[in-house]
Design an enzyme around this catalytic site. Structure first.
Site, PDB file in Angstrom:
ATOM      1  N   LYS A  41       0.841  -1.206   0.000  1.00 26.27           N
ATOM      2  CA  LYS A  41       0.000   0.000   0.000  1.00 26.27           C
ATOM      3  C   LYS A  41       0.875   1.254   0.000  1.00 26.27           C
ATOM      4  O   LYS A  41       2.079   1.178   0.266  1.00 26.27           O
ATOM      5  CB  LYS A  41      -0.900  -0.019   1.239  1.00 26.27           C
ATOM      6  CG  LYS A  41      -0.125   0.034   2.567  1.00 26.27           C
ATOM      7  CD  LYS A  41      -1.037  -0.191   3.759  1.00 26.27           C
ATOM      8  CE  LYS A  41      -0.246  -0.151   5.061  1.00 26.27           C
ATOM      9  NZ  LYS A  41      -1.079  -0.534   6.217  1.00 26.27           N
ATOM     10  N   TYR A 268      16.369  30.049   6.890  1.00 29.31           N
ATOM     11  CA  TYR A 268      15.298  30.875   7.449  1.00 29.31           C
ATOM     12  C   TYR A 268      15.401  31.023   8.963  1.00 29.31           C
ATOM     13  O   TYR A 268      15.556  30.027   9.676  1.00 29.31           O
ATOM     14  CB  TYR A 268      13.941  30.249   7.145  1.00 29.31           C
ATOM     15  CG  TYR A 268      13.579  30.238   5.678  1.00 29.31           C
ATOM     16  CD1 TYR A 268      13.650  31.399   4.906  1.00 29.31           C
ATOM     17  CD2 TYR A 268      13.149  29.060   5.073  1.00 29.31           C
ATOM     18  CE1 TYR A 268      13.303  31.368   3.566  1.00 29.31           C
ATOM     19  CE2 TYR A 268      12.793  29.031   3.734  1.00 29.31           C
ATOM     20  CZ  TYR A 268      12.879  30.201   2.984  1.00 29.31           C
ATOM     21  OH  TYR A 268      12.530  30.169   1.664  1.00 29.31           O
TER      22      TYR A 268
HETATM   23  C1  LIG Z   1      -0.274  -1.570   6.843  1.00 30.11           C
HETATM   24  C2  LIG Z   1      -0.887  -2.831   7.309  1.00 30.11           C
HETATM   25  C3  LIG Z   1      -0.084  -3.959   7.547  1.00 30.11           C
HETATM   26  C4  LIG Z   1       1.422  -3.949   7.503  1.00 30.11           C
HETATM   27  O1  LIG Z   1       1.921  -3.539   8.760  1.00 30.11           O
HETATM   28  P1  LIG Z   1       3.488  -3.497   9.055  1.00 30.11           P
HETATM   29  O2  LIG Z   1       3.588  -3.057  10.465  1.00 30.11           O
HETATM   30  O3  LIG Z   1       4.063  -2.492   8.114  1.00 30.11           O
HETATM   31  O4  LIG Z   1       4.018  -4.862   8.807  1.00 30.11           O
HETATM   32  C5  LIG Z   1      -0.740  -5.149   7.865  1.00 30.11           C
HETATM   33  N1  LIG Z   1      -2.086  -5.194   7.972  1.00 30.11           N
HETATM   34  C6  LIG Z   1      -2.878  -4.128   7.786  1.00 30.11           C
HETATM   35  C7  LIG Z   1      -4.346  -4.263   7.938  1.00 30.11           C
HETATM   36  C8  LIG Z   1      -2.303  -2.901   7.459  1.00 30.11           C
HETATM   37  O5  LIG Z   1      -3.092  -1.823   7.294  1.00 30.11           O
END
Ligand SMILES: *Cc1c(COP(=O)(O)O)cnc(C)c1O
Length: 383
Positions: A41, A268
């Site tokens: 994702k 800045y």
């Molecule tokens: C993002 C996500 C993961 C992955 O989690 P990590 O801590 O990056 O391994 C797993 N399950 C769900 C439902 C998520 O939203």
């Protein structure tokens, strides 16, 4: 649009696809016979979703996971045919495109179940993983709703329009006892589902943290996110200690070098003035590229074999490094992060580059945010 044949990119994220494959293999060997879902994702946590997905599948991942359906459809458009699960949906979701593309859906509400049933046909049923809230207080069906939702799912399954392939939940990664309480709740949800006539073959609850440290949470499949990218989900363990290899190295080059007198104000607000006459180098990345403004006067980068502090305020497109007495030249290589040890002075640990963990500490955040926020202007290069 790319001009890299003539002009080297100002900002480059070099992504080691071999490391991604190796991270999958490593976790797979730990969790077997559980399957591994590579979570890609948010543009593969900033690394590039399709490229990471291919590397993860080469490394033996069984599934891909994304938040929303659009992300899943983008993987399909890139020619990736592996099983993919999308679990976060809008208030008024339509699932026809997902079902037509063979994207499995995580279902967290009655409305989502109804829409998935509408989208499925006996010929092309909607493939579902029902998501239960076991105590995270976020997405997932609430406990009161488990029984009625499972009964509705069983009735829809009997029509052939849906197939319930999985049951899942997500841990708070709080204290081990909290996680175990969630596991117990998950077992209860499983019993309720079976009583309702469902037979979910894939039960999953662990993301990287639980996959590595809570063996009883591995069940049929683990959802591997941050570990896929070689980063640690823990405060008390480095990538190296976990047998993971960070996949991303963020690089640039000095685009200006100047010598300034002691006391000269930098950037800045003049929040920094060198104590002695110093060489200052200019790096063309800023908060538009995902460099946290919080690393102003706190973070550091590697230039010519040494780690030097980021000084003055990080701006939208650029920041300044104090090279001290170490003269550098325009065009000299800068590595912002990509090291593997983290935790402590990167240089002292014998590691040439700062790590994403070092950056996270400097910015008062987590390594997830450091890599995921890298902006569009950063050119991803795969090797
Ligand atoms: C993002 C996500 C993961 C992955 O989690 P990590 O801590 O990056 O391994 C797993 N399950 C769900 C439902 C998520 O939203």
């Amino acid at each position: 649009m790319t001009t890299d044949a003539e002009t080297p990119a100002l900002r480059r994220a070099i992504i080691d696809t071999g490391a991604i494959g190796a991270n999958v293999e490593h976790v797979r060997s730990l969790v077997a016979p559980a399957q591994v879902m590579a979570v890609v994702k948010a543009g593969g946590y900033g690394h590039g979703a399709a490229e990471v997905a291919r590397a993860a599948l080469d490394g033996g991942a069984d599934w891909l996971g994304v938040a929303d359906v659009d992300e899943a459809l983008a993987l399909r458009a890139a020619g990736i045919t592996a099983p993919v699960l999308a679990w976060l949906h809008g208030h008024d979701p339509r699932f026809e495109a997902a079902v037509a593309s063979g994207v499995s859906l995580g279902i967290s509400s009655r409305r989502q179940l109804e829409r998935a049933t509408d989208a499925g046909t006996a010929q092309h049923p909607a493939h579902l993983h029902l998501k239960v809230d076991t105590g995270l207080g976020r997405n997932g069906v609430e406990r009161d709703e488990w029984q009625p939702l499972f009964a509705a799912a069983a009735a829809a399954e009997a029509t052939g329009r849906i197939r319930v392939d999985g049951l899942f939940s997500h841990l708070a990664n709080a204290l081990p006892d909290d996680d175990r309480a969630q596991l117990e709740a998950f077992d209860e949800a499983t019993a309720v589902a079976r009583d309702a006539g469902l037979d979910p073959q894939l039960r999953h609850i662990a993301s990287t943290a639980a996959a590595l440290r809570l063996p009883e949470a591995r069940l049929d499949l683990v959802r591997l996110g941050i570990g896929l990218y070689g980063l640690s989900p823990f405060d008390d363990a480095t990538s190296h200690e976990l047998g993971l290899r960070p996949a991303l190295r963020l690089e640039s080059r000095l685009i200006s070098v100047k010598h300034v007198a002691a006391g000269t104000g930098v950037s800045y607000g003049y929040t920094y003035r060198p104590d002695a006459d110093s060489w200052l180098g200019l790096v063309p990345l800023g908060y538009a590229d995902g460099i946290p403004r919080h690393v102003s006067n706190r973070g550091s980068v590697w230039v010519n074999g040494r780690v030097h502090p980021i000084v003055g305020r990080v701006a939208m497109d650029q920041f300044v490094v104090d090279l001290g007495e170490h003269r550098a030249a325009v065009g000299d290589r800068v590595v912002l992060f990509g090291g593997t040890t983290g935790h402590g002075d990167a240089a002292e640990a014998g590691e040439p580059f700062p790590s994403a963990d070092d950056w996270a500490r400097a910015a008062h955040t987590i390594n997830y945010e450091i890599v995921t926020r890298l902006g569009r202007r950063v050119k991803r290069v795969y090797g």
